[in-house]
Design a protein around this motif. Structure first.
Motif, PDB file in Angstrom:
ATOM      1  N   ASN A  99      55.917  83.329  -0.553  1.00  0.00           N
ATOM      2  CA  ASN A  99      54.738  83.611  -1.380  1.00  0.00           C
ATOM      3  C   ASN A  99      55.120  83.813  -2.846  1.00  0.00           C
ATOM      4  O   ASN A  99      54.302  83.619  -3.741  1.00  0.00           O
TER       5      ASN A  99
ATOM      6  N   CYS B 158      56.987  93.491  -6.520  1.00  0.00           N
ATOM      7  CA  CYS B 158      56.717  93.519  -5.091  1.00  0.00           C
ATOM      8  C   CYS B 158      58.058  93.475  -4.381  1.00  0.00           C
ATOM      9  O   CYS B 158      58.797  92.480  -4.493  1.00  0.00           O
TER      10      CYS B 158
ATOM     11  N   PRO C 279      51.749  96.787  -3.697  1.00  0.00           N
ATOM     12  CA  PRO C 279      51.699  96.309  -2.309  1.00  0.00           C
ATOM     13  C   PRO C 279      51.658  94.783  -2.239  1.00  0.00           C
ATOM     14  O   PRO C 279      50.980  94.126  -3.035  1.00  0.00           O
ATOM     15  N   MET C 280      52.375  94.253  -1.249  1.00  0.00           N
ATOM     16  CA  MET C 280      52.488  92.799  -1.111  1.00  0.00           C
ATOM     17  C   MET C 280      51.116  92.137  -0.955  1.00  0.00           C
ATOM     18  O   MET C 280      50.868  91.076  -1.524  1.00  0.00           O
ATOM     19  N   GLU C 281      50.217  92.755  -0.187  1.00  0.00           N
ATOM     20  CA  GLU C 281      48.894  92.162   0.052  1.00  0.00           C
ATOM     21  C   GLU C 281      48.184  91.952  -1.287  1.00  0.00           C
ATOM     22  O   GLU C 281      47.572  90.917  -1.525  1.00  0.00           O
ATOM     23  N   GLU C 282      48.257  92.973  -2.150  1.00  0.00           N
ATOM     24  CA  GLU C 282      47.591  92.856  -3.455  1.00  0.00           C
ATOM     25  C   GLU C 282      48.263  91.780  -4.316  1.00  0.00           C
ATOM     26  O   GLU C 282      47.584  90.989  -4.983  1.00  0.00           O
TER      27      GLU C 282
ATOM     28  N   ILE D 109      49.800  89.124  -3.339  1.00  0.00           N
ATOM     29  CA  ILE D 109      49.480  87.781  -2.841  1.00  0.00           C
ATOM     30  C   ILE D 109      48.017  87.448  -3.128  1.00  0.00           C
ATOM     31  O   ILE D 109      47.696  86.365  -3.628  1.00  0.00           O
ATOM     32  N   ALA D 110      47.134  88.395  -2.843  1.00  0.00           N
ATOM     33  CA  ALA D 110      45.699  88.099  -2.943  1.00  0.00           C
ATOM     34  C   ALA D 110      45.234  87.957  -4.388  1.00  0.00           C
ATOM     35  O   ALA D 110      44.333  87.155  -4.673  1.00  0.00           O
TER      36      ALA D 110
ATOM     37  N   SER E  98      42.721  93.450  -8.958  1.00  0.00           N
ATOM     38  CA  SER E  98      43.867  94.236  -8.511  1.00  0.00           C
ATOM     39  C   SER E  98      43.579  95.716  -8.751  1.00  0.00           C
ATOM     40  O   SER E  98      42.848  96.082  -9.673  1.00  0.00           O
TER      41      SER E  98
END
Ligand code: ARG
Length: 310
Positions: A200, A219, A242-245, A247-248, A273
């Motif tokens: 990612n 990250c 956080p990884m989710e943030e 990436i998204a 974010s």
């Protein structure tokens, strides 16, 4: 720090210098953008592009690019940057709009400006590079070429320490570690080489944002233990996102501008974010949020869509 043995690449262990030992480095204050009329999603070059070929809204992409350009025009008005230039996109170069990748501009001793030409991984992107070489030639830069490095993607993977003569170089997806051996030798600058281990985060500029001489946001899932240990030696404060943030929202593709002359700071980042915005607020940044949804479908956001030069 002047001794030659320190101008090398560090990948692990204890650094033989502290940030305070390093020489000062002047930040570039001009922004280059590439016009988006030929932007498209054709093949899959990174995981973010999977299934996106039919999903691009081209009209919206043009609007989002113009909105970003407008933010840079405001930064120019407000004395945060000193120039805003546009290179024209070229038919058949669908990713040229991501103009952080084709080059690495550098200010050498005696204000000598040079630009390192990238060796792009994908053939369609290799076509972009000569247009930037010509552009920088016309701007008075000396083009430089790697002697032994097959892959290097410019400022996508090579990010300087704020205000200091030190580089961070991402490798593993789009750039080779040897690029940093060549750069450290040729530019007389130490390089912290960071292996990128998560697909990612295929460029360093997707997961690592230095905010000040002492602070960075990143990250941690993008890096190895060795890499993180080196980063912790270079920054007093490491703000983990956080990884989710990441990436998204591509929030770690934010562009932070620190003008050393006017002492003004601004950050431009994708809308949505939370953690990254809080970190930027805490560090005193004026925040500009933009929508880059169409470019995120190609794996890029704000930082990728501009080049800083001298
Ligand atoms: N589609 C482009 C590629 O895969 C996106 C480049 C994004 N640029 C960046 N600096 N992260 O090459």
């Amino acid at each position: 720090m002047t001794s030659a043995e320190n101008f090398k690449v560090y990948t692990t262990g204890k650094l033989p210098f502290t940030i305070n030992d390093l020489k000062r480095r002047e930040e570039p204050l001009q922004v280059l953008m590439c016009s988006p009329e030929y932007f498209d999603i054709i093949d899959v070059k990174n995981v973010h592009m999977e299934g996106m070929a039919q999903q691009l809204n081209k009209e919206l992409a043009l609007k989002q690019w113009s909105d970003l350009k407008f933010v840079y025009a405001q930064l120019l008005d407000q004395g945060l940057i000193e120039g805003l230039k546009i290179i024209l996109g070229v038919k058949g170069c669908e990713d040229m709009v991501f103009c952080a990748n084709q080059t690495f501009p550098w200010m050498g001793p005696n204000q000598k400006r040079e630009v390192w030409m990238s060796r792009m991984r994908h053939p369609s992107r290799q076509r972009e590079v000569p247009f930037f070489e010509n552009y920088f030639l016309e701007m008075g830069y000396q083009p430089r070429h790697f002697a032994k490095t097959p892959l290097f993607e410019g400022m996508g993977d090579t990010i300087p320490h704020p205000g200091k003569l030190l580089l961070y170089g991402g490798y593993g997806h789009r750039s080779n570690k040897t690029a940093y051996e060549e750069l450290s030798e040729q530019l007389s600058v130490p390089v912290i080489a960071l292996e990128l281990i998560n697909e990612n985060f295929y460029h360093l500029d997707t997961c690592f944002v230095p905010l000040s001489e002492t602070q960075v946001m990143l990250c941690k899932e993008a890096f190895t233990e060795e890499g993180l240990a080196l980063i912790h030696q270079c920054f007093e404060e490491v703000l983990e996102i956080p990884m989710e943030e990441a990436i998204a929202t591509f929030c770690l593709n934010a562009h932070v501008v620190n003008n050393q002359k006017t002492n003004k700071k601004a950050a431009i980042l994708q809308l949505g974010s939370v953690a990254a915005k809080a970190a930027l607020n805490k560090c005193g940044y004026t925040i500009f949020e933009v929508e880059t949804s169409e470019y995120m479908k190609s794996g890029g956001s704000v930082f990728c869509m501009k080049m800083m030069f001298f």
